[in-house]
Design a protein around this motif. Structure first.
Motif, PDB file in Angstrom:
ATOM      1  N   UNK A 135       0.846  -1.190   0.000  1.00 56.06           N
ATOM      2  CA  UNK A 135       0.000   0.000   0.000  1.00 56.06           C
ATOM      3  C   UNK A 135       0.880   1.238   0.000  1.00 56.06           C
ATOM      4  N   UNK A 136       0.568   2.187  -0.891  1.00 52.44           N
ATOM      5  CA  UNK A 136       1.266   3.471  -0.948  1.00 52.44           C
ATOM      6  C   UNK A 136       0.290   4.542  -0.478  1.00 52.44           C
ATOM      7  N   UNK A 137       0.535   5.088   0.706  1.00 51.20           N
ATOM      8  CA  UNK A 137      -0.388   6.047   1.322  1.00 51.20           C
ATOM      9  C   UNK A 137       0.016   7.469   0.933  1.00 51.20           C
ATOM     10  N   UNK A 138      -0.927   8.222   0.378  1.00 46.62           N
ATOM     11  CA  UNK A 138      -0.601   9.553  -0.123  1.00 46.62           C
ATOM     12  C   UNK A 138       0.197   9.433  -1.397  1.00 46.62           C
ATOM     13  N   UNK A 139      -0.329   8.682  -2.357  1.00 45.83           N
ATOM     14  CA  UNK A 139       0.438   8.286  -3.545  1.00 45.83           C
ATOM     15  C   UNK A 139       0.643   9.396  -4.562  1.00 45.83           C
ATOM     16  N   UNK A 140      -0.120  10.486  -4.469  1.00 46.77           N
ATOM     17  CA  UNK A 140       0.041  11.559  -5.442  1.00 46.77           C
ATOM     18  C   UNK A 140      -0.248  11.083  -6.858  1.00 46.77           C
ATOM     19  N   UNK A 141       0.665  11.331  -7.768  1.00 45.77           N
ATOM     20  CA  UNK A 141       0.467  10.951  -9.166  1.00 45.77           C
ATOM     21  C   UNK A 141       0.823   9.500  -9.441  1.00 45.77           C
ATOM     22  N   UNK A 142       1.198   8.761  -8.414  1.00 46.69           N
ATOM     23  CA  UNK A 142       1.350   7.320  -8.552  1.00 46.69           C
ATOM     24  C   UNK A 142       2.674   6.806  -9.060  1.00 46.69           C
ATOM     25  N   UNK A 143       3.682   7.667  -9.145  1.00 49.61           N
ATOM     26  CA  UNK A 143       4.980   7.226  -9.670  1.00 49.61           C
ATOM     27  C   UNK A 143       5.565   6.104  -8.822  1.00 49.61           C
ATOM     28  N   UNK A 144       5.626   6.312  -7.506  1.00 46.53           N
ATOM     29  CA  UNK A 144       6.213   5.307  -6.631  1.00 46.53           C
ATOM     30  C   UNK A 144       5.377   4.030  -6.618  1.00 46.53           C
ATOM     31  N   UNK A 145       4.065   4.160  -6.686  1.00 44.22           N
ATOM     32  CA  UNK A 145       3.191   2.985  -6.701  1.00 44.22           C
ATOM     33  C   UNK A 145       3.458   2.131  -7.934  1.00 44.22           C
ATOM     34  N   UNK A 146       3.637   2.776  -9.075  1.00 45.65           N
ATOM     35  CA  UNK A 146       3.939   2.039 -10.306  1.00 45.65           C
ATOM     36  C   UNK A 146       5.263   1.296 -10.180  1.00 45.65           C
ATOM     37  N   UNK A 147       6.262   1.960  -9.640  1.00 43.94           N
ATOM     38  CA  UNK A 147       7.564   1.308  -9.478  1.00 43.94           C
ATOM     39  C   UNK A 147       7.460   0.140  -8.511  1.00 43.94           C
ATOM     40  N   UNK A 148       6.658   0.310  -7.457  1.00 40.52           N
ATOM     41  CA  UNK A 148       6.455  -0.783  -6.505  1.00 40.52           C
ATOM     42  C   UNK A 148       5.771  -1.963  -7.191  1.00 40.52           C
ATOM     43  N   UNK A 149       4.804  -1.675  -8.057  1.00 42.17           N
ATOM     44  CA  UNK A 149       4.101  -2.734  -8.776  1.00 42.17           C
ATOM     45  C   UNK A 149       5.065  -3.547  -9.632  1.00 42.17           C
ATOM     46  N   UNK A 150       6.045  -2.886 -10.222  1.00 42.87           N
ATOM     47  CA  UNK A 150       7.043  -3.591 -11.020  1.00 42.87           C
ATOM     48  C   UNK A 150       7.891  -4.507 -10.137  1.00 42.87           C
ATOM     49  N   UNK A 151       8.225  -4.034  -8.951  1.00 43.30           N
ATOM     50  CA  UNK A 151       9.067  -4.808  -8.040  1.00 43.30           C
ATOM     51  C   UNK A 151       8.376  -6.080  -7.558  1.00 43.30           C
ATOM     52  N   UNK A 152       7.094  -5.998  -7.276  1.00 44.21           N
ATOM     53  CA  UNK A 152       6.402  -7.153  -6.709  1.00 44.21           C
ATOM     54  C   UNK A 152       5.825  -8.058  -7.788  1.00 44.21           C
ATOM     55  N   UNK A 153       5.881  -7.638  -9.046  1.00 40.90           N
ATOM     56  CA  UNK A 153       5.452  -8.406 -10.224  1.00 40.90           C
ATOM     57  C   UNK A 153       3.949  -8.665 -10.203  1.00 40.90           C
ATOM     58  N   UNK A 154       3.475  -9.366 -11.216  1.00 41.33           N
ATOM     59  CA  UNK A 154       2.040  -9.595 -11.370  1.00 41.33           C
ATOM     60  C   UNK A 154       1.468 -10.505 -10.286  1.00 41.33           C
ATOM     61  N   UNK A 155       2.350 -11.195  -9.556  1.00 40.70           N
ATOM     62  CA  UNK A 155       1.870 -12.068  -8.485  1.00 40.70           C
ATOM     63  C   UNK A 155       1.533 -11.294  -7.214  1.00 40.70           C
ATOM     64  N   UNK A 156       1.934 -10.029  -7.166  1.00 37.36           N
ATOM     65  CA  UNK A 156       1.632  -9.192  -6.017  1.00 37.36           C
ATOM     66  C   UNK A 156       0.587  -8.156  -6.360  1.00 37.36           C
ATOM     67  N   UNK A 157       0.388  -7.201  -5.452  1.00 39.03           N
ATOM     68  CA  UNK A 157      -0.602  -6.149  -5.679  1.00 39.03           C
ATOM     69  C   UNK A 157      -0.126  -4.866  -5.029  1.00 39.03           C
TER      70      UNK A 157
END
Length: 215
Positions: free
Chosen positions: A54-76
């Protein structure tokens, strides 16, 4: 991804960035919060494939997108923010990038998730937007939604590590939302929220601190 035009902005006592959304990424770049800063944040987050993040206060979502890449499609990876313009832009950017990151309107004092759900929570330059009591409520909510052994990686303003910074930040001592940061009190807030392993794991420009806190 959702249609933010039909959503209602949640109420919060924290600061909500609205008109800044179209220029927010540029503002971050101008003050030195570029890709290197995001990479450093994720390095300290120690994300693994398959995790729930979970990314709290994500703003435009840059960090959330990078996190999604790190955890791959098996994560969320889910980003929340109280700002309709920020969430709308985050969703558009994620769609263009074909990112698996998800975005929801939400406030840190009432996280719309069940207890013990997430492996990790990210908080990048969000805490200083919250007045003292809201910091306590929000950190308590973050602690609630983490799994046992889960961790929070928070980066935010801290007591300046260089004398020259005091020339610019001393007026913040009169601002309720920032005074705890400038006094170096954020670890106390983390412990009061229930976190038992709290440590500073990095610094940025002698003004921001990366804190890791475990449940």
């Amino acid at each position: 991804m959702g249609d933010s035009s039909r959503e209602v902005a949640p109420k919060t006592q924290g600061a909500v960035l609205k008109w800044q959304a179209p220029i927010y990424d540029l503002e971050c770049a101008l003050v030195g919060l570029r890709k290197k800063f995001r990479r450093e944040t994720l390095r300290h987050a120690h994300l693994s494939p398959g995790e729930q993040i979970l990314d709290v206060g994500c703003g435009t979502g840059v960090l959330t997108q990078w996190a999604a890449e790190k955890i791959s499609s098996s994560g969320r990876a889910i980003g929340i923010d109280p700002s309709i313009p920020m969430i709308a832009l985050a969703r558009k950017k994620a769609a263009r990038a074909h990112s698996q990151a998800e975005f929801k309107l939400g406030v840190v004092e009432r996280l719309p998730f069940e207890s013990g759900h997430f492996d990790g929570v990210l908080s990048s330059l969000m805490l200083h937007h919250l007045p003292a009591e809201l910091k306590r409520q929000g950190l308590g909510e973050i602690h609630r939604v983490l799994k046992p052994g889960g961790r929070l990686l928070a980066v935010d303003f801290d007591r300046p590590g260089h004398p020259l910074w005091w020339l610019g930040v001393w007026p913040q001592l009169f601002m309720p939302a920032l005074v705890a940061h400038i006094r170096g009190e954020i670890p106390n807030y983390l412990r009061a929220a229930g976190f038992r392993q709290v440590q500073a794991v990095g610094r940025w420009f002698s003004l921001l601190t990366f804190w890791e806190a475990r449940k």
